[in-house]
Structure formats: C-alpha cells, structure tokens
Design an enzyme around this catalytic site. Structure first.
Site, PDB file in Angstrom:
ATOM      1  CG  ASP A 130      58.513 -16.607 135.907  1.00 29.15           C
ATOM      2  OD1 ASP A 130      58.231 -17.748 136.307  1.00 29.15           O
ATOM      3  OD2 ASP A 130      57.665 -15.711 135.738  1.00 29.15           O
ATOM      4  CE  LYS A 168      61.897 -20.419 140.808  1.00 28.43           C
ATOM      5  NZ  LYS A 168      61.662 -19.134 140.092  1.00 28.43           N
ATOM      6  N   GLY A 222      55.869 -22.273 137.515  1.00 23.62           N
ATOM      7  CA  GLY A 222      56.014 -22.887 136.190  1.00 23.62           C
ATOM      8  C   GLY A 222      57.498 -22.963 135.932  1.00 23.62           C
ATOM      9  CG  HIS A 223      59.976 -24.362 138.395  1.00 20.60           C
ATOM     10  ND1 HIS A 223      60.458 -24.846 139.587  1.00 20.60           N
ATOM     11  CD2 HIS A 223      59.454 -23.145 138.677  1.00 20.60           C
ATOM     12  CE1 HIS A 223      60.233 -23.960 140.534  1.00 20.60           C
ATOM     13  NE2 HIS A 223      59.611 -22.928 140.022  1.00 20.60           N
ATOM     14  CD  GLN A 250      55.892 -19.361 144.004  1.00 21.97           C
ATOM     15  OE1 GLN A 250      56.073 -19.862 145.105  1.00 21.97           O
ATOM     16  NE2 GLN A 250      55.364 -20.026 143.005  1.00 21.97           N
TER      17      GLN A 250
HETATM   18  P1  GDP Z   1      61.538 -20.642 136.602  1.00 20.75           P
HETATM   19  O1  GDP Z   1      60.139 -20.431 137.044  1.00 20.75           O
HETATM   20  O2  GDP Z   1      62.526 -19.911 137.447  1.00 20.75           O
HETATM   21  O3  GDP Z   1      61.895 -22.092 136.439  1.00 20.75           O
HETATM   22  O4  GDP Z   1      61.650 -19.968 135.151  1.00 20.75           O
HETATM   23  P2  GDP Z   1      60.586 -20.132 133.943  1.00 20.75           P
HETATM   24  O5  GDP Z   1      60.739 -21.473 133.373  1.00 20.75           O
HETATM   25  O6  GDP Z   1      59.241 -19.697 134.366  1.00 20.75           O
HETATM   26  O7  GDP Z   1      61.093 -19.007 132.963  1.00 20.75           O
HETATM   27  C1  GDP Z   1      62.369 -18.992 132.445  1.00 20.75           C
HETATM   28  C2  GDP Z   1      62.273 -19.043 130.902  1.00 20.75           C
HETATM   29  O8  GDP Z   1      63.535 -18.739 130.353  1.00 20.75           O
HETATM   30  C3  GDP Z   1      61.915 -20.405 130.378  1.00 20.75           C
HETATM   31  O9  GDP Z   1      61.214 -20.251 129.176  1.00 20.75           O
HETATM   32  C4  GDP Z   1      63.274 -21.053 130.112  1.00 20.75           C
HETATM   33  O10 GDP Z   1      63.216 -22.045 129.100  1.00 20.75           O
HETATM   34  C5  GDP Z   1      64.071 -19.871 129.651  1.00 20.75           C
HETATM   35  N1  GDP Z   1      65.505 -19.866 129.997  1.00 20.75           N
HETATM   36  C6  GDP Z   1      66.139 -20.319 131.104  1.00 20.75           C
HETATM   37  N2  GDP Z   1      67.444 -20.008 131.071  1.00 20.75           N
HETATM   38  C7  GDP Z   1      67.659 -19.352 129.909  1.00 20.75           C
HETATM   39  C8  GDP Z   1      68.803 -18.721 129.315  1.00 20.75           C
HETATM   40  O11 GDP Z   1      69.896 -18.696 129.858  1.00 20.75           O
HETATM   41  N3  GDP Z   1      68.603 -18.116 128.100  1.00 20.75           N
HETATM   42  C9  GDP Z   1      67.388 -18.093 127.475  1.00 20.75           C
HETATM   43  N4  GDP Z   1      67.293 -17.472 126.311  1.00 20.75           N
HETATM   44  N5  GDP Z   1      66.296 -18.653 128.020  1.00 20.75           N
HETATM   45  C10 GDP Z   1      66.416 -19.251 129.227  1.00 20.75           C
HETATM   46  P1  IMO Z   2      57.986 -19.592 139.504  1.00 22.00           P
HETATM   47  O1  IMO Z   2      58.251 -20.673 140.501  1.00 22.00           O
HETATM   48  C1  IMO Z   2      56.456 -15.585 138.717  1.00 22.00           C
HETATM   49  C2  IMO Z   2      53.162 -14.186 141.219  1.00 22.00           C
HETATM   50  C3  IMO Z   2      51.811 -13.977 140.563  1.00 22.00           C
HETATM   51  C4  IMO Z   2      51.255 -12.866 141.447  1.00 22.00           C
HETATM   52  C5  IMO Z   2      51.764 -13.241 142.824  1.00 22.00           C
HETATM   53  C6  IMO Z   2      50.789 -14.046 143.664  1.00 22.00           C
HETATM   54  O2  IMO Z   2      57.625 -20.093 138.166  1.00 22.00           O
HETATM   55  O3  IMO Z   2      59.071 -18.582 139.499  1.00 22.00           O
HETATM   56  P2  IMO Z   2      49.773 -16.519 143.603  1.00 22.00           P
HETATM   57  O4  IMO Z   2      49.342 -17.364 142.465  1.00 22.00           O
HETATM   58  O5  IMO Z   2      50.907 -17.083 144.378  1.00 22.00           O
HETATM   59  O6  IMO Z   2      48.641 -16.081 144.458  1.00 22.00           O
HETATM   60  O7  IMO Z   2      50.321 -15.151 142.904  1.00 22.00           O
HETATM   61  O8  IMO Z   2      52.938 -14.016 142.612  1.00 22.00           O
HETATM   62  N1  IMO Z   2      53.737 -15.538 141.047  1.00 22.00           N
HETATM   63  C7  IMO Z   2      54.767 -15.799 140.229  1.00 22.00           C
HETATM   64  N2  IMO Z   2      55.448 -15.010 139.385  1.00 22.00           N
HETATM   65  N3  IMO Z   2      56.840 -16.866 138.880  1.00 22.00           N
HETATM   66  C8  IMO Z   2      56.198 -17.683 139.756  1.00 22.00           C
HETATM   67  O9  IMO Z   2      56.619 -18.916 140.052  1.00 22.00           O
HETATM   68  C9  IMO Z   2      55.073 -17.163 140.446  1.00 22.00           C
HETATM   69  N4  IMO Z   2      54.193 -17.678 141.343  1.00 22.00           N
HETATM   70  C10 IMO Z   2      53.402 -16.678 141.700  1.00 22.00           C
HETATM   71  O10 IMO Z   2      51.957 -13.570 139.234  1.00 22.00           O
HETATM   72  O11 IMO Z   2      51.837 -11.636 141.091  1.00 22.00           O
HETATM   73 MG    MG Z   3      58.315 -19.806 136.255  1.00 26.47          MG
END
Ligand code: GDP
Ligand code: IMO
Ligand code: MG
Length: 421
Positions: free
Chosen positions: A13, A16, A40-41, A222
């Site tokens: 998270d 990415k 979840g991207h 991840q």
């Molecule tokens: P990922 O799994 O690495 O793609 O990240 P996620 O999407 O799960 O979580 C990142 C969260 O931060 C999302 O809600 C994005 O919309 C948000 N986000 C990404 N970059 C920024 C930033 O520079 N500032 C803020 N405030 N939010 C961001």
């Molecule tokens: P992105 O790509 C954050 C965490 C879960 C749990 C552990 C194992 O959005 O960054 P699993 O479902 O793989 O058996 O879970 O890894 N986890 C993540 N945490 N971002 C993710 O993906 C994750 N994918 C799995 O919360 O602790």
């Molecule tokens: Mg994510």
C-alpha cells in the site's frame, strides 16, 4: 536493459498503483508479476478513484499493453468483477490486456481453505485478505494447480471437479461452514470472460517486445516486508514480492533489468498481523490513519500506522537492488510539528541494525527527530517549491540509504506527482 521494476519497500500500500499509472505514458507495456486479488492498487484521475486487484495499473492508458504474468494467481470471479467495473468495453480491453497461460488459478475452494486455515490459527492468525492466495500458491508449488491455459482444454470441467474434490476432502476435517455453489457461479462466469482474452505464452511476448526496444514496467504487488522469503515470516504473503520475483513472474532474465524503483510512504503502515517496530498506538498513529485515509483498498480494514523505519527500508533496498526511490504521502504529515524516523533498532539493550529472525523478540526503536512543515504541499509540481523542512527530510533519507529520491507524490491524483530531474 529496458525492463524497469516498480515494487513496494514496506508492508504494501505504498502507492504503487498511483505511480505506475503516472509513469505509464513513458512505457509501452505494464506487466504485473506476482500476487493476486489480495492486492488493491488505487489510482485517481478526473476526480474518480479506481482500485485494481489483478489488472495492471497501466490499463487506463488506451495505447499501452498490459500483461498479467505467470507469477500472478488469478481468481476468475474477481477478474470478471474488475473488468466490468473498469469502464472501457470488453472489446476494447481485449486489445489492451493479455494473460499468461501459466498464471495459476484461484479456485473457489482455495478461498474456502484460506478461511478455514486462518480460522484454526486463532491468536497466531496472519490477517490474510482471505482471497485464497496461500492455498493457490501452495497448490502451484505442490504441482497441483490449475493454470489459466487449462481453461481451453476440453476436459477443463473434469480437471476442476478433481481439484475441488481433493480440496473438499481436506475441508471435511475442518468445522467450517461454506456455500461452494455461491462461489462457483461467479467463478465459471469469470472463466467464460477469460476465454475472450488472449491467454498465451506471455514470456515470449515480453522477451520479443524487450528485444525490439519497447519499454516495459514490471509492477509489483504487496511489499518487500511481506515477501515469503524475506518478510516477517509467517506474517507474509505467499509470493516473492522482491525484484527477483519479476524475473520468475514474467519469464525474463536479470540481464534485461534496468532501473529498480522502490516506492515507500513517508511513514509506515501495515494491515494484518505481524511485527511492526515503529507502530504508533497513540494519537499520532490515529492522526496518520485518519489524515492518510489508511483503510485497506481490498478489505477496508484500518491500517496500523507508524514512523518511517530505516532499518527495514535499508534491508529492502539491499534485497531488491533499488536504484531510485519514490516517496508518497508526505502531504499527510503537513502540520506535524516534529517527525520521527527510526534509524536503528536495539535488541536486548544493544544496537542491532539487522532485522531480527524471531518475530517475538522485543525491538526498541531509536529515533531521530526532524522538524515538520506547516504547509499544504498538494498544489506543488516542482521539487524546488517544497518546504525546506520536507527537503531536509528527503535529504536525510537519501543520505541514510545512499539512494536518490526521484519522485515525490503529493496527493492521490495522477497529476499530484513531482518528477525530480
Ligand atoms: P498500492 O497498493 O501500493 O497501490 O497502494 P494503495 O492504493 O493500496 O494505497 C495507497 C493509498 O494512498 C490510496 O488510497 C491512494 O489513492 C493514496 N495515495 C497514493 N499516493 C498518495 C499521496 O502522495 N498522497 C496522498 N494523500 N494519498 C496518496
Ligand atoms: P498491495 O499490492 C497490504 C497482507 C495481508 C496479510 C498478509 C497475507 O495492495 O500493496 P494474503 O492475502 O496474501 O494471504 O495476506 O499480507 N497483504 C497486504 N497488505 N497491501 C497488499 O497488497 C497486501 N496483500 C496482502 O493483510 O497481513
Ligand atoms: Mg494496496
């Protein structure tokens, strides 16, 4: 050397999806190499937020090719839902998205097994997203998996029945209620949708395109601290989230790799269980969660929040061979009077710069305090405009890690990105 990799340095998270989407214009191909619907991207443009689970984050750029690599595990039901919610028509998407025939499938019973195993773990549970990731990768390495290419076989239904029967025999030993039929409906609809896409030997395609000089961005899921080998095992996911995973997850040689981009949040978050040395259980942690909207993109669970952890980050940089750092979410800390950075750990009273093997060992965190900045930074597009305290924060990270920070993200929108020359 025209394949670059973008991956997370923390516990996932890191942003990415947003950065892959922002960088897509300079690439020809965007390819996911591991993970599955546990990811979840999120990305945002035109005031709309999209969350992708299986589909690479270049999908909204009509002229880019997106590939789901062999290292990914696909749940057809999730795939179908995601395709339907994307916007562009299926006829349009089949031109932009190609799927490896060697990507393993997540079966409905994998999801049920995931929940049954996790249920039995009680207090030592992993905090899995329960998407069937662990059981699907277990079957892959145990040589019991079904692969995307199998959906074209005449005996696919029989293969499915055989695999499901095997899983049901295991599930008999668990006191666990489930409704297989409910899962199966969406799953088979997803299989029919998958058949409309090109499901092929993507390793040939990736190498051919790279050979022709096309620029490819490999998108990780991840983060390094969730890697099955190098993360805080067993509180990890079941795939190699590190740069080496891009080679096995797409079928490319390390010789083809150019830059390896490491993305990190200006602080840390973790969702799920397991060690988190810099975790804040106080008001500051709650502030980070609320201001940063730190709730899981896949499960909606509140993310645990804490200060930036340099020992963990340096470890990630070493394991991955990071060439450039991208920092996200510094905007969330605007208004913080001081900001702490963990520079080393103490174990049994002694400084220890290596990540301990045992998850239950007491880690004391040693912090450096840096002045915060009291300015909204989301409006800035040039590095020179950033407050000097934030520049000092970035400089400190660069000095400590020896790697330059070349992108600073200042908001969730694709435009809210500072590219530093
Ligand atoms: P990922 O799994 O690495 O793609 O990240 P996620 O999407 O799960 O979580 C990142 C969260 O931060 C999302 O809600 C994005 O919309 C948000 N986000 C990404 N970059 C920024 C930033 O520079 N500032 C803020 N405030 N939010 C961001
Ligand atoms: P992105 O790509 C954050 C965490 C879960 C749990 C552990 C194992 O959005 O960054 P699993 O479902 O793989 O058996 O879970 O890894 N986890 C993540 N945490 N971002 C993710 O993906 C994750 N994918 C799995 O919360 O602790
Ligand atoms: Mg994510």
């Amino acid at each position: 050397m025209n394949i670059d990799i973008l991956l997370g340095l923390q516990w996932g998270d890191e942003g990415k999806g947003k950065i892959v989407d922002s960088l897509s214009p300079v690439y020809d191909v965007i390819a996911r190499f591991q993970g599955g619907p546990n990811a979840g991207h999120s990305l945002e443009f035109n005031n709309v937020k999209h969350v992708l689970h299986l589909i690479p984050s270049g999908i909204f750029h009509a002229d880019k090719l997106n590939i789901i690599g062999n290292g990914v595990v696909i749940d057809p039901a999730v795939f179908k839902k995601e395709i339907e919610e994307l916007g562009p028509s299926v006829n349009e998407l089949i031109k932009r998205l190609i799927i490896s025939n060697k990507a393993n499938l997540i079966l409905p019973t994998h999801r049920i097994l995931d929940a049954a195993y996790e249920g039995l773990k009680g207090d030592s549970k992993i905090g899995s997203t329960l998407k069937g990731i662990g059981p699907a990768y277990t079957d892959k390495t145990g040589r019991n998996g079904l692969r995307a290419g199998d959906i074209l076989r005449n005996d696919f239904q029989q293969l499915y029945n055989d695999h499901t029967k095997g899983h049901m025999m295991i599930l008999k030993n668990y006191d666990f209620k489930f409704d297989l039929k409910e899962y199966e409906k969406g799953w088979f609809e997803g299989i029919e949708l998958l058949k409309k896409f090109s499901v092929t030997n993507t390793e040939y395609l990736v190498n051919e395109l790279a050979g022709k000089g096309k620029k490819i961005l490999a998108e990780g899921a991840q983060g390094t601290m969730l890697d099955v080998d190098f993360g805080s095992y067993p509180f990890v996911t079941s795939s190699n989230t590190i740069s080496a995973g891009a080679c096995t997850g797409l079928g490319i040689s390390p010789k083809r790799i150019g830059d390896i981009f490491g993305i990190f949040k200006a602080y840390c978050t973790r969702v799920g269980c397991g060690p988190f040395p810099t975790e804040l259980h106080d008001e500051t942690g709650a502030n980070l969660r609320n201001l940063g909207n730190e709730f899981g993109s896949t499960t909606g669970r509140p993310r645990r929040c804490g200060w930036l952890d340099l020992p963990a980050m340096k470890y990630s940089i070493m394991i991955n061979g990071i060439t450039k750092l991208f920092m996200t979410k510094a905007d969330v800390m605007s208004g913080f009077k001081t900001i702490k950075i963990c520079t080393s750990y103490k174990v049994n009273g002694k400084i220890c710069n290596e990540l301990p093997f045992n998850n239950d060992c007491e880690i004391e965190t040693v912090y450096t305090e840096i002045d915060g900045w009291n300015e909204v930074i989301t409006k800035y597009r040039e590095f020179s405009e950033l407050p000097s305290a934030l520049k000092k924060y970035i400089e400190f990270i660069e000095t400590q890690t020896g790697v330059p920070v070349t992108i600073v993200s200042v908001g969730p929108d694709r435009k809210e990105t500072i590219f530093r020359n």
